[in-house]
Scaffold this motif. Sequence first.
Motif, PDB file in Angstrom:
ATOM      1  N   LEU A 137     -26.113 -16.784 -31.332  1.00 43.95           N
ATOM      2  CA  LEU A 137     -25.674 -18.099 -31.831  1.00 43.95           C
ATOM      3  C   LEU A 137     -25.431 -19.066 -30.670  1.00 43.95           C
ATOM      4  O   LEU A 137     -25.802 -20.237 -30.737  1.00 43.95           O
ATOM      5  CB  LEU A 137     -24.390 -17.941 -32.647  1.00 43.95           C
ATOM      6  N   ALA A 138     -24.787 -18.565 -29.622  1.00 44.41           N
ATOM      7  CA  ALA A 138     -24.500 -19.419 -28.466  1.00 44.41           C
ATOM      8  C   ALA A 138     -25.778 -19.919 -27.814  1.00 44.41           C
ATOM      9  O   ALA A 138     -25.863 -21.082 -27.401  1.00 44.41           O
ATOM     10  CB  ALA A 138     -23.648 -18.651 -27.457  1.00 44.41           C
ATOM     11  N   LYS A 139     -26.799 -19.056 -27.727  1.00 35.71           N
ATOM     12  CA  LYS A 139     -28.074 -19.452 -27.120  1.00 35.71           C
ATOM     13  C   LYS A 139     -28.804 -20.484 -27.968  1.00 35.71           C
ATOM     14  O   LYS A 139     -29.634 -21.239 -27.457  1.00 35.71           O
ATOM     15  CB  LYS A 139     -28.956 -18.220 -26.922  1.00 35.71           C
ATOM     16  N   GLU A 140     -28.500 -20.518 -29.268  1.00 34.42           N
ATOM     17  CA  GLU A 140     -29.096 -21.515 -30.154  1.00 34.42           C
ATOM     18  C   GLU A 140     -28.374 -22.853 -30.077  1.00 34.42           C
ATOM     19  O   GLU A 140     -28.696 -23.789 -30.794  1.00 34.42           O
ATOM     20  CB  GLU A 140     -29.065 -21.013 -31.599  1.00 34.42           C
ATOM     21  N   LYS A 147     -17.752 -19.068 -31.575  1.00 32.57           N
ATOM     22  CA  LYS A 147     -16.324 -18.835 -31.347  1.00 32.57           C
ATOM     23  C   LYS A 147     -15.575 -18.679 -32.668  1.00 32.57           C
ATOM     24  O   LYS A 147     -14.706 -17.818 -32.811  1.00 32.57           O
ATOM     25  CB  LYS A 147     -15.731 -19.998 -30.544  1.00 32.57           C
ATOM     26  N   ALA A 148     -15.918 -19.528 -33.640  1.00 30.92           N
ATOM     27  CA  ALA A 148     -15.236 -19.475 -34.938  1.00 30.92           C
ATOM     28  C   ALA A 148     -15.529 -18.165 -35.664  1.00 30.92           C
ATOM     29  O   ALA A 148     -14.638 -17.537 -36.242  1.00 30.92           O
ATOM     30  CB  ALA A 148     -15.662 -20.665 -35.793  1.00 30.92           C
ATOM     31  N   LEU A 149     -16.793 -17.720 -35.622  1.00 28.66           N
ATOM     32  CA  LEU A 149     -17.173 -16.482 -36.294  1.00 28.66           C
ATOM     33  C   LEU A 149     -16.580 -15.264 -35.586  1.00 28.66           C
ATOM     34  O   LEU A 149     -16.239 -14.269 -36.229  1.00 28.66           O
ATOM     35  CB  LEU A 149     -18.693 -16.364 -36.362  1.00 28.66           C
ATOM     36  N   ARG A 150     -16.456 -15.335 -34.273  1.00 31.17           N
ATOM     37  CA  ARG A 150     -15.832 -14.225 -33.530  1.00 31.17           C
ATOM     38  C   ARG A 150     -14.387 -14.055 -33.967  1.00 31.17           C
ATOM     39  O   ARG A 150     -13.913 -12.930 -34.179  1.00 31.17           O
ATOM     40  CB  ARG A 150     -15.897 -14.489 -32.026  1.00 31.17           C
ATOM     41  N   SER A 151     -13.683 -15.170 -34.086  1.00 29.66           N
ATOM     42  CA  SER A 151     -12.284 -15.116 -34.504  1.00 29.66           C
ATOM     43  C   SER A 151     -12.149 -14.519 -35.905  1.00 29.66           C
ATOM     44  O   SER A 151     -11.293 -13.660 -36.154  1.00 29.66           O
ATOM     45  CB  SER A 151     -11.681 -16.517 -34.470  1.00 29.66           C
ATOM     46  N   LEU A 152     -13.016 -14.965 -36.811  1.00 32.24           N
ATOM     47  CA  LEU A 152     -12.960 -14.452 -38.184  1.00 32.24           C
ATOM     48  C   LEU A 152     -13.350 -12.978 -38.242  1.00 32.24           C
ATOM     49  O   LEU A 152     -12.700 -12.173 -38.916  1.00 32.24           O
ATOM     50  CB  LEU A 152     -13.888 -15.282 -39.073  1.00 32.24           C
ATOM     51  N   LEU A 153     -14.401 -12.609 -37.514  1.00 35.77           N
ATOM     52  CA  LEU A 153     -14.871 -11.223 -37.509  1.00 35.77           C
ATOM     53  C   LEU A 153     -13.812 -10.290 -36.927  1.00 35.77           C
ATOM     54  O   LEU A 153     -13.631  -9.159 -37.391  1.00 35.77           O
ATOM     55  CB  LEU A 153     -16.166 -11.130 -36.696  1.00 35.77           C
ATOM     56  N   PRO A 176     -15.512 -14.671 -25.939  1.00 38.29           N
ATOM     57  CA  PRO A 176     -15.864 -15.864 -26.717  1.00 38.29           C
ATOM     58  C   PRO A 176     -16.829 -16.749 -25.946  1.00 38.29           C
ATOM     59  O   PRO A 176     -16.780 -16.827 -24.713  1.00 38.29           O
ATOM     60  CB  PRO A 176     -14.506 -16.564 -26.916  1.00 38.29           C
ATOM     61  N   ALA A 177     -17.700 -17.396 -26.686  1.00 37.92           N
ATOM     62  CA  ALA A 177     -18.679 -18.290 -26.060  1.00 37.92           C
ATOM     63  C   ALA A 177     -17.973 -19.498 -25.457  1.00 37.92           C
ATOM     64  O   ALA A 177     -16.926 -19.935 -25.953  1.00 37.92           O
ATOM     65  CB  ALA A 177     -19.717 -18.733 -27.087  1.00 37.92           C
ATOM     66  N   ARG A 178     -18.547 -20.045 -24.414  1.00 39.39           N
ATOM     67  CA  ARG A 178     -17.996 -21.251 -23.795  1.00 39.39           C
ATOM     68  C   ARG A 178     -18.668 -22.471 -24.417  1.00 39.39           C
ATOM     69  O   ARG A 178     -19.871 -22.667 -24.275  1.00 39.39           O
ATOM     70  CB  ARG A 178     -18.225 -21.241 -22.286  1.00 39.39           C
ATOM     71  N   ALA A 179     -17.864 -23.252 -25.119  1.00 40.10           N
ATOM     72  CA  ALA A 179     -18.409 -24.437 -25.791  1.00 40.10           C
ATOM     73  C   ALA A 179     -18.202 -25.660 -24.913  1.00 40.10           C
ATOM     74  O   ALA A 179     -17.077 -25.998 -24.546  1.00 40.10           O
ATOM     75  CB  ALA A 179     -17.719 -24.629 -27.141  1.00 40.10           C
ATOM     76  N   LYS A 180     -19.283 -26.312 -24.582  1.00 36.53           N
ATOM     77  CA  LYS A 180     -19.219 -27.524 -23.775  1.00 36.53           C
ATOM     78  C   LYS A 180     -19.101 -28.727 -24.701  1.00 36.53           C
ATOM     79  O   LYS A 180     -19.946 -28.953 -25.568  1.00 36.53           O
ATOM     80  CB  LYS A 180     -20.474 -27.651 -22.911  1.00 36.53           C
ATOM     81  N   VAL A 181     -18.020 -29.493 -24.527  1.00 33.20           N
ATOM     82  CA  VAL A 181     -17.805 -30.667 -25.367  1.00 33.20           C
ATOM     83  C   VAL A 181     -18.753 -31.777 -24.930  1.00 33.20           C
ATOM     84  O   VAL A 181     -18.778 -32.168 -23.758  1.00 33.20           O
ATOM     85  CB  VAL A 181     -16.342 -31.157 -25.270  1.00 33.20           C
ATOM     86  N   THR A 182     -19.541 -32.274 -25.869  1.00 27.20           N
ATOM     87  CA  THR A 182     -20.531 -33.300 -25.536  1.00 27.20           C
ATOM     88  C   THR A 182     -20.213 -34.662 -26.136  1.00 27.20           C
ATOM     89  O   THR A 182     -20.748 -35.670 -25.687  1.00 27.20           O
ATOM     90  CB  THR A 182     -21.931 -32.868 -26.038  1.00 27.20           C
ATOM     91  N   ARG A 183     -19.327 -34.707 -27.149  1.00 29.63           N
ATOM     92  CA  ARG A 183     -19.053 -35.977 -27.810  1.00 29.63           C
ATOM     93  C   ARG A 183     -18.215 -36.881 -26.911  1.00 29.63           C
ATOM     94  O   ARG A 183     -17.227 -36.466 -26.325  1.00 29.63           O
ATOM     95  CB  ARG A 183     -18.327 -35.739 -29.129  1.00 29.63           C
ATOM     96  N   GLU A 184     -18.622 -38.129 -26.818  1.00 31.70           N
ATOM     97  CA  GLU A 184     -17.940 -39.111 -25.987  1.00 31.70           C
ATOM     98  C   GLU A 184     -16.613 -39.529 -26.625  1.00 31.70           C
ATOM     99  O   GLU A 184     -16.501 -39.631 -27.847  1.00 31.70           O
ATOM    100  CB  GLU A 184     -18.849 -40.330 -25.823  1.00 31.70           C
TER     101      GLU A 184
END
Length: 367
Positions: A137-140, A147-153, A176-184
């Motif tokens: 999922l992270a590679k996609e 991250k959300a699915l990991r927490s639930l799982l 957990p995957a590292r999510a890069k925030v892109t929204r300004e």
Amino acid sequence: MAPRPRNPGSKDLPPNLYRKTDSRNGITYYTYRDPVTGRTFGLGKDKDSAIREAVAANCAEVLKPALTTRLAEPVIEKGKTFSEWLVQYKLEYLEKDLSLHTARNFKSRIKRLEVHFGDMAMREIKTMDVAGYLTGLAKEGKANMSKALRSLLRDVFAEGIAAGVCDLNPVDATKPARAKVTRERLSLDLWKAIYETTTRPWLKRAMELAILTGQRRDDIRSMLFKHEKDGFLHIVQSKTGARLRISTAIRLESVNLDLSTVIKRCRDQVLSQHLVHYTKPNGRIKAGYPVTLEILTRQFAKERDKAAAAYGIALTEHPPSFHEMRSLSARLHAAEGRDPQKLLGHKTAAMTDMYRDSRGTEWIDVA
């Protein structure tokens, strides 16, 4: 049951080896009888050779478990599958006092997990299986979803251990995957440009309420006139259930607005119980109806792009959405000496700090 006594002529032979003399030619033949299956094998005429093979076969049989032992061995059960356990897990989870938003997200995410892990037994799901799924999922480009699915799982297996459905939690060893925030982030200049450009009264009111109260769009849409009483605007946040009482005297000098005046502006010529409402009918929508979240988001984006072009403000590939007014509100209130944590309804200061982060959109003054 005791074995049948051997014939006197076979007492010099090892167990399970028998001799038989052909009456026609007087030749003696040797045969071996498997004690487990009952099958008989011919070993020829050579006595010494037949004895060696029979002894070897008997030794092999000793190493094999007896038939009764094999039948008595316990059958290892795989236990419940992931889908079977989810039936019970979903019932218990949804019994909690969840907001509509949280319940909707839960159902969507649990369905994703069930599609992938559904047929697998809970005890057979390994860390490698979980890590492979989350990493994919992270590679996609879906790091936040990962991250959300990991927490639930992780919670699914934790509850499974408590119920005796499985013994180990394969999610614990994953990262957990590292999510890069892109929204300004939304700047104050862009907010003022949008506010001055738009001609829709309901969008102006929504922007005023958002910048003053720092609430999410769901809560702004749900604000009613009856929620104002005793000098406070009462809000029960739809996402967290936090109960806030915001003084109507609260004010932001940076935008020259106070909450009491904004609520009065919401009372227009249209009869409505909602602070943010349509002022003109449009198709099935009647004047006074609350503005839908989709329209609120879409119209804000249109006005943002129009204002940016008119005022020469550059936008990134991921321009700020309506939700970014929550961050701007936190930063403005903090700059005027107020603690935005209570206003935003956060349980931790760390979460508030995330909203106060301007992500490089504002200048830092150094005296």
